[in-house]
Design an enzyme around this catalytic site. Structure first.
Site, PDB file in Angstrom:
ATOM      1  N   TYR A  26       8.601   4.217   5.970  1.00 54.16           N
ATOM      2  CA  TYR A  26       7.363   4.925   5.633  1.00 54.16           C
ATOM      3  C   TYR A  26       6.159   4.010   5.824  1.00 54.16           C
ATOM      4  O   TYR A  26       5.146   4.410   6.403  1.00 54.16           O
ATOM      5  CB  TYR A  26       7.434   5.402   4.188  1.00 54.16           C
ATOM      6  CG  TYR A  26       6.226   6.196   3.745  1.00 54.16           C
ATOM      7  CD1 TYR A  26       6.055   7.511   4.126  1.00 54.16           C
ATOM      8  CD2 TYR A  26       5.250   5.611   2.926  1.00 54.16           C
ATOM      9  CE1 TYR A  26       4.949   8.246   3.726  1.00 54.16           C
ATOM     10  CE2 TYR A  26       4.138   6.324   2.524  1.00 54.16           C
ATOM     11  CZ  TYR A  26       3.990   7.641   2.920  1.00 54.16           C
ATOM     12  OH  TYR A  26       2.888   8.360   2.516  1.00 54.16           O
TER      13      TYR A  26
ATOM     14  N   SER B 245      -2.083   5.661   4.218  1.00 54.37           N
ATOM     15  CA  SER B 245      -1.538   5.463   2.876  1.00 54.37           C
ATOM     16  C   SER B 245      -1.844   4.044   2.422  1.00 54.37           C
ATOM     17  O   SER B 245      -2.107   3.162   3.244  1.00 54.37           O
ATOM     18  CB  SER B 245      -0.018   5.672   2.888  1.00 54.37           C
ATOM     19  OG  SER B 245       0.586   5.257   1.673  1.00 54.37           O
TER      20      SER B 245
END
Length: 268
Positions: free
Chosen positions: A153, A140
Site C-alpha cells: 500500500y 496517503s
C-alpha cells in the site's frame, strides 16, 4: 460549453469520494461519480439532492472504460470537466509475506495503474477547460514515509505522490494543475475491513489500539476543495499525516526507530 463547473470522482460510492461529491455538489458543481458499486453511487446522488449528477459504473483498471466514462460525463455536464479526482483505491496491510499474489496485484492495479490510466484519460478534457483545471489524486500519509505492515500500500501511495509531482511539471504549460491529498486514517468504510485475507482483525481496531486518531471524512472533503483552489502540491490531512511529514523531514532517525519498534511482536 456549460457555465457550471464539473468534477468527476472515482470511488464516488462511499467514503472520501462520497464526502467530496457532497462538498462540491453543495457548491453548485455538476458531479460525476465513477465506481464499481452502482448502489453506492445511487445513494451518493440521492444525498447530493439536486439534479446535476451523473453516475458511470466502471473499473479504473480498464483503460478503455476510462475514456467511455469521461466522454459520457463531459456530454452530461455540458461539454466540460474542470476536475478529475483520481480517488478509487483499496487497502492492503499486514506483513509482506502474508500478502497473496492476487492481493498484491489488485492493490497495484487499482491504486497505481488506475491513477495512471485516469490521468491519461483526463488530460484532453482538462486541457479543454484550462487554465485552472485540475487532476486531483488521493495519495496517503503512507506516501510520506514507508509504513511497516503496509509495504505494498505504501509503495502505491509513494507512486501516486510521484505521479502528481511529475504531471504537475509535465502539464504546467497546458494550464492544468495536478495536486494530491495525503490523508492519515480517515473515518470511512475502509477502516472496517481486514488488512488482508489472512487477518480477521479490522483496520479500525488496529488504529485505535495504536493510539492514532481517526479523522472525520468531512475534513478530507474540505481539503480537496482547498487543494483544487490553491498552489499547494500536496495537502496533508489529519494530525498523524502532519506529524509524520514533520518527522520525516526533521527527525528521520527517530521516525525510523519508531517504525522498527512498532513492527516488533510484543515482548521483544
Amino acid at each position: 460549453m456549460s457555465n457550471r463547473k464539473a468534477i468527476f470522482i472515482t470511488g464516488g460510492g462511499s467514503g472520501i469520494g462520497r464526502a467530496v461529491a457532497l462538498y462540491f455538489g453543495a457548491r453548485d458543481w455538476f458531479v460525476g461519480l465513477g465506481d464499481v458499486d452502482q448502489a453506492g453511487m445511487d445513494e451518493t446522488a440521492k444525498l447530493i439532492g439536486h439534479g446535476f449528477t451523473y453516475s458511470h459504473k466502471f473499473d479504473v483498471r480498464d483503460r478503455a472504460a476510462w475514456d467511455d466514462a469521461l466522454d459520457a460525463f463531459s456530454t452530461a455536464a455540458g461539454g466540460r470537466i474542470d476536475v478529475v479526482f483520481n480517488n478509487a483505491g483499496v487497502a492492503l496491510g499486514g506483513a509482506l509475506l502474508d500478502n497473496s499474489t492476487g492481493e498484491i496485484e489488485r492493490c497495484l492495479d487499482i491504486n497505481l495503474k488506475g491513477v495512471l490510466f485516469g490521468a491519461q484519460a483526463a488530460y484532453p478534457h482538462l486541457k479543454k477547460t484550462a487554465p485552472g483545471s485540475c487532476l486531483l489524486n488521493t495519495a496517503s500519509a503512507a506516501g510520506v514515509y514507508g509504513t511497516p505492515g503496509a509495504s505494498v500500500y505504501s509503495a502505491t501511495k509513494f507512486g501516486v505522490r510521484a505521479i502528481t509531482e511529475s504531471l504537475d511539471a509535465e502539464w504546467a504549460d497546458d494550464g492544468i494543475v495536478v495536486r494530491s491529498l495525503m490523508p492519515s486514517f480517515i473515518d470511512t468504510p475502509l477502516l472496517d475491513q481486514a488488512p488482508n485475507a489472512q487477518s480477521n482483525e479490522g483496520i479500525r481496531d488496529r488504529v485505535i489500539a495504536s493510539g492514532l486518531e481517526i479523522t472525520p471524512v468531512e475534513e478530507v472533503a474540505k481539503a480537496a476543495w482547498e487543494a483544487v483552489h490553491s498552489d499547494r502540491l500536496h495537502t496533508l490531512v489529519g494530525k498523524s499525516a502532519k506529524q509524520m511529514a514533520f518527522a520525516a523531514r526533521w527527525l528521520p532517525g527517530r521516525l525510523r526507530k519508531q517504525n522498527r519498534e512498532s513492527s516488533r511482536p510484543l515482548g521483544k
